[in-house]
Enzyme design. Structure first.
Site, PDB file in Angstrom:
ATOM      1  N   SER A 133      -6.616   1.422  -0.191  1.00 50.17           N
ATOM      2  CA  SER A 133      -6.472   2.224   1.031  1.00 50.17           C
ATOM      3  C   SER A 133      -6.004   3.626   0.693  1.00 50.17           C
ATOM      4  O   SER A 133      -5.316   3.841  -0.296  1.00 50.17           O
ATOM      5  CB  SER A 133      -5.457   1.586   1.977  1.00 50.17           C
ATOM      6  OG  SER A 133      -5.302   2.416   3.099  1.00 50.17           O
TER       7      SER A 133
ATOM      8  N   LYS B  97      -5.615  -6.293   2.632  1.00 49.14           N
ATOM      9  CA  LYS B  97      -6.235  -5.017   3.033  1.00 49.14           C
ATOM     10  C   LYS B  97      -6.852  -5.150   4.430  1.00 49.14           C
ATOM     11  O   LYS B  97      -6.792  -4.220   5.242  1.00 49.14           O
ATOM     12  CB  LYS B  97      -7.303  -4.610   2.000  1.00 49.14           C
ATOM     13  CG  LYS B  97      -8.121  -3.378   2.395  1.00 49.14           C
ATOM     14  CD  LYS B  97      -7.236  -2.138   2.569  1.00 49.14           C
ATOM     15  CE  LYS B  97      -7.927  -0.826   2.736  1.00 49.14           C
ATOM     16  NZ  LYS B  97      -9.023  -0.636   3.603  1.00 49.14           N
TER      17      LYS B  97
ATOM     18  N   HIS C 202      -4.087  -4.892   6.802  1.00 53.87           N
ATOM     19  CA  HIS C 202      -3.707  -3.466   6.821  1.00 53.87           C
ATOM     20  C   HIS C 202      -4.605  -2.727   7.809  1.00 53.87           C
ATOM     21  O   HIS C 202      -4.132  -1.971   8.664  1.00 53.87           O
ATOM     22  CB  HIS C 202      -3.841  -2.867   5.416  1.00 53.87           C
ATOM     23  CG  HIS C 202      -3.828  -1.375   5.366  1.00 53.87           C
ATOM     24  ND1 HIS C 202      -4.906  -0.600   5.730  1.00 53.87           N
ATOM     25  CD2 HIS C 202      -2.846  -0.489   5.018  1.00 53.87           C
ATOM     26  CE1 HIS C 202      -4.608   0.674   5.612  1.00 53.87           C
ATOM     27  NE2 HIS C 202      -3.365   0.781   5.174  1.00 53.87           N
ATOM     28  N   ASN C 203      -5.897  -2.945   7.701  1.00 55.94           N
ATOM     29  CA  ASN C 203      -6.823  -2.234   8.581  1.00 55.94           C
ATOM     30  C   ASN C 203      -6.669  -2.685  10.031  1.00 55.94           C
ATOM     31  O   ASN C 203      -6.796  -1.873  10.945  1.00 55.94           O
ATOM     32  CB  ASN C 203      -8.266  -2.449   8.113  1.00 55.94           C
ATOM     33  CG  ASN C 203      -8.618  -1.555   6.938  1.00 55.94           C
ATOM     34  OD1 ASN C 203      -7.742  -1.155   6.189  1.00 55.94           O
ATOM     35  ND2 ASN C 203      -9.880  -1.246   6.774  1.00 55.94           N
TER      36      ASN C 203
ATOM     37  N   GLU D  47      -3.871  -0.903  11.288  1.00 52.86           N
ATOM     38  CA  GLU D  47      -4.347   0.492  11.415  1.00 52.86           C
ATOM     39  C   GLU D  47      -5.060   0.678  12.765  1.00 52.86           C
ATOM     40  O   GLU D  47      -4.813   1.659  13.484  1.00 52.86           O
ATOM     41  CB  GLU D  47      -5.287   0.777  10.238  1.00 52.86           C
ATOM     42  CG  GLU D  47      -6.025   2.091  10.254  1.00 52.86           C
ATOM     43  CD  GLU D  47      -7.038   2.176   9.087  1.00 52.86           C
ATOM     44  OE1 GLU D  47      -6.643   1.998   7.920  1.00 52.86           O
ATOM     45  OE2 GLU D  47      -8.239   2.397   9.361  1.00 52.86           O
TER      46      GLU D  47
END
Ligand code: 6PG
Length: 475
Positions: free
Chosen positions: A133, A188, A191-192, A195
Site C-alpha cells: 500500500s 491488505k 486495509h482497503n 480505506e
C-alpha cells in the site's frame, strides 16, 4: 556477468517505482514486461533507458533471459493485475528452479493467493502474496508491505522487502511477516476496506460542512488542515485538505468539476463478501461500497431528485459548534471502523489459522500506506497490551473517547436525518455502536418468528446455551 538480486515483472507505474526504489536501496534488478504490439522499443528497454538510466536495472526481452539473469534462489516479483497473475506464473515457471520464490505484489484476492501458495509449494516453489500500500509515492519512496504465504522464503526476501518499506517514527520498517497462505493479501484487503470506510466518512463530513455549515472549499480545506494537526492526523485528512483548496489553471476548484460517480476496483467489495462469509459485521465498509454503487446511478438520481424535489430550507447552525461536533463524530466513527476491521481480521485469523499479530498489523500501517495515521499508534498500543483483545471498543482509552463524544455524535446523525442529507457510513457507525453495546437485542423476536414459520428452534434464557427448543405456536 553479475546476477541480479531480484526480478520484477510488470512495469506499470507501481512496478516501475518499485524497481527504482529497489535499485536506490542497492539491489540489482532485472525487469520484464509483456511485449506491446507495434511498439518499436520494448517497455522494459524504454524504462531502463529513461527512468532507470544509470541505475542497476537490466531490461530483458525474453522471460528465459530474465530468469537467467537472476541469482539463485531466484526472487521474482509480479506487479501485474490480479487477472494476469496465473498466466504470468505459468509463463515464468518453466525457467525457474526448485526453491525459487515468486512474490505477488498486486492486489490479488486472498483466496487465490491461499491456493497458489499450496499449489506452487507442491511444485517446488515458494509463493508470497504481499499486499503493498501507498500508491505510486509509496512504491517509490517507501510503502507499507504486508507479506504472507510460504514462510520458508521470508528470511530470503525480508532484507529486500524491508529495505523498500516506509520507516516508522521509531525506526522500524513498515513491513513484517503477516502469516501463512493468503494472510498478507487478506490484511491488505481489510486495509482497503477500512480505506473505503474512511474515505466515505470524510466525504459525508464534507457534505455536512458544505450543506449544513454553508462552507466554501477554502474554509473546508483549512478546517481539514487544522484537524490534521490534532490526534486526527492522517494521510486521508491531509490529502482532503489539499484537494479542497486545489485550483486548476483557470482558478476554479478542480473538486467542483469532478463528476460525483465513484469507481472501485473490488477490494472493498471483497472485504464485505468475506465478512458476510465469516458472519462478521462490517457494515461501515459495506455502506461505503454501496455508496459508490449508488453514486453510479447518476441518471436515476437526477430523475428522482426532480420527482421528490427535496430542497429543504436548512435550519441555521452555529458554525463552531457544528465543526466541533463533526470533529467528534468523525473521530469516533473512525474508531468504530477500525473496531470492525480488526474484529474481522480476528475472525479470519481463527477461521484460516493464520495466527495474525494485530499489533504488528497496526504497526505496519503506521507509515507508507493510505491508512497511515496517528490513530494507528493507539491501536497498536491497545493490541500490544492485550494481543487477544476482542474489540477495540473495549479499550478504556477508546471507550472514554466514545462516551465523551456520544452527545455530539447523536446530534450530527439526528441533524443529518432532519436535514435530509445522506450519511450511510456515519450512521452505520452509530448503529453498530448501539448494537454492540446492547445487552438485550430484539433478536429474540427473530428467533420466535423463525421458529413459528419454520420450526427452526431457539435457545432460552433460562436454559444453558446450546440447548434448542421448539414452541407449538399455533396451538
Ligand atoms: C493502496 C491503495 C491501492 C489502490 C486502491 C484503490 O493501499 O495503495 O488501496 O491499493 O489505490 O486499490 O482502490 P479502488 O480503485 O477500489 O478505490
Amino acid at each position: 556477468m553479475e546476477k541480479s538480486n531480484i526480478g520484477l515483472i510488470g512495469l506499470g507505474i507501481m512496478g516501475q517505482n518499485l524497481a527504482l526504489n529497489l535499485a536506490d536501496k542497492g539491489w540489482s534488478v532485472s525487469v520484464w514486461n509483456r511485449p506491446k504490439s507495434g511498439a518499436s522499443e520494448s517497455v522494459a528497454d524504454h524504462f531502463v533507458r529513461v527512468r532507470g538510466k544509470g541505475k542497476s536495472i537490466i531490461a530483458c526481452e525474453e522471460l528465459e533471459d530474465f530468469a537467467q539473469t537472476l541469482q539463485r534462489p531466484r526472487i521474482v516479483m509480479l506487479m501485474v493485475t490480479a487477472e494476469a497473475v496465473t498466466e504470468v506464473i505459468e509463463k515464468i515457471i518453466p525457467y525457474l528452479d526448485e526453491d525459487d520464490i515468486i512474490i505477488d505484489g498486486g492486489n490479488s484476492n486472498f483466496e487465490d493467493t491461499e491456493r497458489r501458495v499450496d499449489e506452487l509449494y507442491k511444485r517446488g516453489f515458494y509463493f508470497i502474496g504481499a499486499g503493498i500500500s501507498g500508491g505510486e509515492e509509496g512504491a517509490l519512496h517507501g510503502a507499507s508491505i504486508m507479506p504472507g504465504g510460504a514462510v520458508e522464503a521470508w528470511p530470503v526476501v525480508k532484507p529486500i522487502l524491508q529495505s523498500i518499506a516506509a520507516i516508522a517514527e521509531d525506526g522500524t520498517p513498515c513491513c513484517e511477516w503477516v502469516g501463512s497462505g493468503g494472510a498478507g493479501h487478506y490484511v491488505k484487503m481489510v486495509h482497503n476496506g477500512i480505506e473505503y470506510a474512511e474515505m466515505q466518512l470524510i466525504a459525508e463530513v464534507y457534505s455536512l460542512m458544505k450543506q449544513v455549515g454553508n462552507m466554501n472549499n477554502e474554509e473546508m480545506g483549512l478546517i481539514f488542515a487544522r484537524w490534521n494537526e490534532t490526534d486526527m492526523r492522517s494521510y486521508l485528512i491531509e490529502i482532503t485538505s489539499k484537494i479542497l483548496r486545489h485550483r486548476d489553471v483557470t482558478g476554479d476548484y478542480v473538486l467542483d468539476k469532478i463528476l460525483d460517480v465513484a469507481n472501485q476496483k473490488g477490494t472493498g467489495r471483497w472485504s464485505v463478501q468475506n465478512a458476510l462469509n465469516l458472519n462478521e459485521p462490517l457494515d461501515m465498509v459495506a455502506e461505503a461500497v454501496f455508496a459508490r454503487d449508488l453514486s453510479e446511478k447518476k441518471k436515476l438520481r437526477e430523475t428522482l431528485s426532480r420527482t421528490y424535489n427535496r430542497d429543504t430550507n436548512l435550519a441555521l447552525y452555529q458554525r463552531d459548534e457544528l465543526l466541533a461536533q463533526l470533529f467528534d463524530t468523525l473521530s469516533v466513527s473512525r474508531i468504530v471502523s477500525y473496531a470492525q476491521g480488526f474484529s474481522l481480521m480476528r475472525k479470519a485469523s481463527d477461521t484460516y489459522q493464520w495466527n495474525l499479530n494485530y499489533a504488528s498489523v497496526a504497526l505496519i500501517w503506521r507509515e507508507g500506506c493510505i491508512l497511515r495515521s496517528e490513530l494507528l499508534n493507539s491501536i497498536a498500543k491497545a493490541f500490544l497490551s492485550n494481543s487477544q483483545l476482542e474489540n477495540l471498543l473495549a479499550v478504556s482509552s477508546f471507550s472514554e473517547k466514545v462516551k465523551h463524544t456520544l452527545p455530539s455524535w447523536k446530534k450530527i446523525i439526528a441533524m443529518a436525518v432532519k436535514e435530509e442529507i445522506t450519511i450511510p457510513a456515519l450512521s452505520a457507525a452509530l448503529n453498530y455502536f448501539y448494537g454492540i453495546t446492547t445487552a438485550h437485542l430484539s433478536a429474540n423476536l427473530i428467533q420466535a418468528q423463525r421458529d413459528f414459520f419454520g420450526a427452526h428452534t431457539f435457545e432460552r434464557i433460562d436454559e444453558p446455551r446450546g440447548s434448542f427448543f421448539h414452541e407449538l405456536w399455533r396451538s
